[in-house]
Design a protein around this motif. Sequence first.
Motif, short mmCIF file in Angstrom:
data_model
loop_
_atom_site.label_atom_id
_atom_site.label_comp_id
_atom_site.label_asym_id
_atom_site.label_seq_id
_atom_site.Cartn_x
_atom_site.Cartn_y
_atom_site.Cartn_z
N GLN A 60 2.64 11.87 -7.90
CA GLN A 60 2.07 12.38 -9.15
C GLN A 60 1.07 13.51 -8.86
OE1 GLN A 60 0.54 9.32 -11.83
NE2 GLN A 60 2.01 7.85 -11.00
N ILE A 61 0.26 13.31 -7.83
CA ILE A 61 -0.74 14.33 -7.46
C ILE A 61 -0.03 15.62 -7.04
CG2 ILE A 61 -2.47 14.93 -5.69
CD1 ILE A 61 -3.38 11.97 -5.83
N LYS A 62 0.97 15.50 -6.22
CA LYS A 62 1.69 16.68 -5.73
C LYS A 62 2.41 17.41 -6.86
CE LYS A 62 2.16 15.32 -0.94
NZ LYS A 62 3.00 14.86 0.13
N ALA A 63 2.91 16.66 -7.84
CA ALA A 63 3.59 17.30 -8.97
C ALA A 63 2.62 18.17 -9.76
CB ALA A 63 4.21 16.23 -9.87
N ILE A 64 1.43 17.67 -9.97
CA ILE A 64 0.43 18.46 -10.70
C ILE A 64 -0.04 19.63 -9.84
CG2 ILE A 64 -1.87 18.42 -11.77
CD1 ILE A 64 -1.33 15.45 -12.46
N ALA A 108 -5.63 19.06 -19.33
CA ALA A 108 -5.36 17.62 -19.31
C ALA A 108 -4.77 17.21 -17.95
CB ALA A 108 -4.42 17.24 -20.44
N GLU A 109 -3.89 18.04 -17.41
CA GLU A 109 -3.28 17.73 -16.12
C GLU A 109 -4.33 17.82 -15.00
OE1 GLU A 109 1.37 19.07 -16.66
OE2 GLU A 109 -0.13 20.65 -16.38
N LYS A 110 -5.25 18.78 -15.13
CA LYS A 110 -6.31 18.90 -14.13
C LYS A 110 -7.23 17.68 -14.17
CE LYS A 110 -6.20 23.93 -13.93
NZ LYS A 110 -6.84 25.19 -14.24
N ASP A 111 -7.51 17.19 -15.37
CA ASP A 111 -8.30 15.96 -15.52
C ASP A 111 -7.55 14.77 -14.91
OD1 ASP A 111 -10.38 17.27 -16.77
OD2 ASP A 111 -9.76 16.70 -18.81
N GLN A 112 -6.25 14.73 -15.18
CA GLN A 112 -5.42 13.65 -14.64
C GLN A 112 -5.40 13.73 -13.11
OE1 GLN A 112 -1.24 13.75 -15.68
NE2 GLN A 112 -0.92 11.63 -15.05
N LEU A 113 -5.35 14.95 -12.58
CA LEU A 113 -5.37 15.15 -11.13
C LEU A 113 -6.66 14.58 -10.53
CD1 LEU A 113 -4.13 16.34 -8.53
CD2 LEU A 113 -5.22 18.52 -9.14
N THR A 114 -7.77 14.86 -11.18
CA THR A 114 -9.06 14.34 -10.71
C THR A 114 -9.06 12.82 -10.73
OG1 THR A 114 -10.17 16.31 -11.53
CG2 THR A 114 -11.55 14.38 -11.11
N GLN A 115 -8.53 12.24 -11.82
CA GLN A 115 -8.49 10.77 -11.92
C GLN A 115 -7.55 10.18 -10.87
OE1 GLN A 115 -7.28 10.24 -16.00
NE2 GLN A 115 -9.40 10.30 -16.79
N LEU A 116 -6.40 10.80 -10.69
CA LEU A 116 -5.46 10.31 -9.69
C LEU A 116 -6.04 10.38 -8.28
CD1 LEU A 116 -2.11 11.86 -11.03
CD2 LEU A 116 -2.65 9.42 -10.85
N ALA A 172 0.83 -1.20 0.00
CA ALA A 172 0.00 0.00 0.00
C ALA A 172 0.87 1.25 0.00
CB ALA A 172 -0.92 0.00 1.21
N SER A 173 1.87 1.24 0.82
CA SER A 173 2.75 2.40 0.92
C SER A 173 3.43 2.70 -0.42
CB SER A 173 3.81 2.16 2.01
OG SER A 173 4.66 3.27 2.13
N ALA A 174 3.96 1.67 -1.06
CA ALA A 174 4.64 1.86 -2.33
C ALA A 174 3.69 2.41 -3.40
CB ALA A 174 5.25 0.54 -2.80
N GLU A 175 2.51 1.79 -3.51
CA GLU A 175 1.57 2.20 -4.54
C GLU A 175 0.98 3.59 -4.26
OE1 GLU A 175 -2.25 0.53 -7.07
OE2 GLU A 175 -1.44 -0.69 -5.43
N LEU A 176 0.57 3.82 -3.03
CA LEU A 176 -0.06 5.09 -2.70
C LEU A 176 0.94 6.25 -2.70
CD1 LEU A 176 -2.53 3.93 0.11
CD2 LEU A 176 -3.01 4.30 -2.32
N ASN A 177 2.17 5.98 -2.30
CA ASN A 177 3.19 7.04 -2.35
C ASN A 177 3.48 7.45 -3.79
OD1 ASN A 177 3.47 7.29 0.40
ND2 ASN A 177 5.23 5.92 0.53
N THR A 217 -8.51 7.65 -7.91
CA THR A 217 -7.79 6.37 -7.84
C THR A 217 -7.16 6.16 -6.47
OG1 THR A 217 -7.33 6.43 -10.20
CG2 THR A 217 -5.93 4.99 -8.88
N ILE A 218 -6.48 7.20 -5.95
CA ILE A 218 -5.80 7.04 -4.66
C ILE A 218 -6.81 6.81 -3.54
CG2 ILE A 218 -5.60 9.47 -3.94
CD1 ILE A 218 -2.69 8.82 -3.10
N GLN A 219 -7.95 7.49 -3.61
CA GLN A 219 -8.99 7.29 -2.59
C GLN A 219 -9.54 5.87 -2.63
OE1 GLN A 219 -11.65 10.52 -3.54
NE2 GLN A 219 -10.57 11.97 -2.22
N ALA A 220 -9.79 5.37 -3.83
CA ALA A 220 -10.33 4.01 -3.98
C ALA A 220 -9.31 2.97 -3.51
CB ALA A 220 -10.72 3.75 -5.43
#
Length: 169
Positions: free
Chosen positions: A74-78, A88-96, A64-69, A99-102
Motif C-alpha cells: 500500500q505504501i509503495k503504491a502511494i 488524502a493519499e499523502k495523509d494515508q501514507l503517513t498513517q500507513l 509478520a511477513s504477511a501483514e507487513l508486506n 502503522t508499519i513502524q509500530a
Amino acid sequence: MSHANFPFMKAKLLAPIAVVAALGFGTLVPHAQTAPQKVGFVDVQKVLQAHPKNASVKAIQDKASAELNGLDKQIKAIQAKGTAATAAEKDQLTQLTTTIQAKAKDYDAQLSKAVAPIETAVDAAVASTAKAQGFSIVMDRAQAATNGLVVYADQSTDITDAVVKNLKP
C-alpha cells in the motif's frame, strides 16, 4: 637519562638477553606440556530450526511477513504516484508508515521474546555436548567459513547432530 623515554634503547639493552634465552644458554626452565585444544563446529541454524519451540517463531515470522508486506504494498503504491498523490493519499501514507513502524516494532518484540529461550537452550546444548566430547572450542560452521577463519575441517569435528539430540525445550 631514563630509558623509558627511548623505548628503542630498552630494546637494544634487552637484545643480548633475548639471544641468550633463544639459544638456550642460562638456566633451563621446564615448561608444562599443554594438551592440544580440540576444536569443533556446529551448524547453529540447523540446531535452532530443530528446536521444538521453533514452530512458534516461524508462526510469528509468517504472520509478520504477511501483514507487513500488505502494508508495504500500500505504501509503495502511494509512493509510486509521487507528486500526483492527493492530499488524502499523502495523509494515508503517513498513517500507513506509522502503522508499519509500530507493527514491525511489535513483531520484533514478539520474536525476541520467543527466540530468547531457544537461544539459551541451544547455547546450553552446545556447551554440554562440547564438554562431553572434550572440545575446548566450538565455532559456528557458517561463520567460520564465511569469515575465512577455517578453510578445512574434518567432518568428525562437526557436533551438530549431537547438539540437536541434547536440545531441551
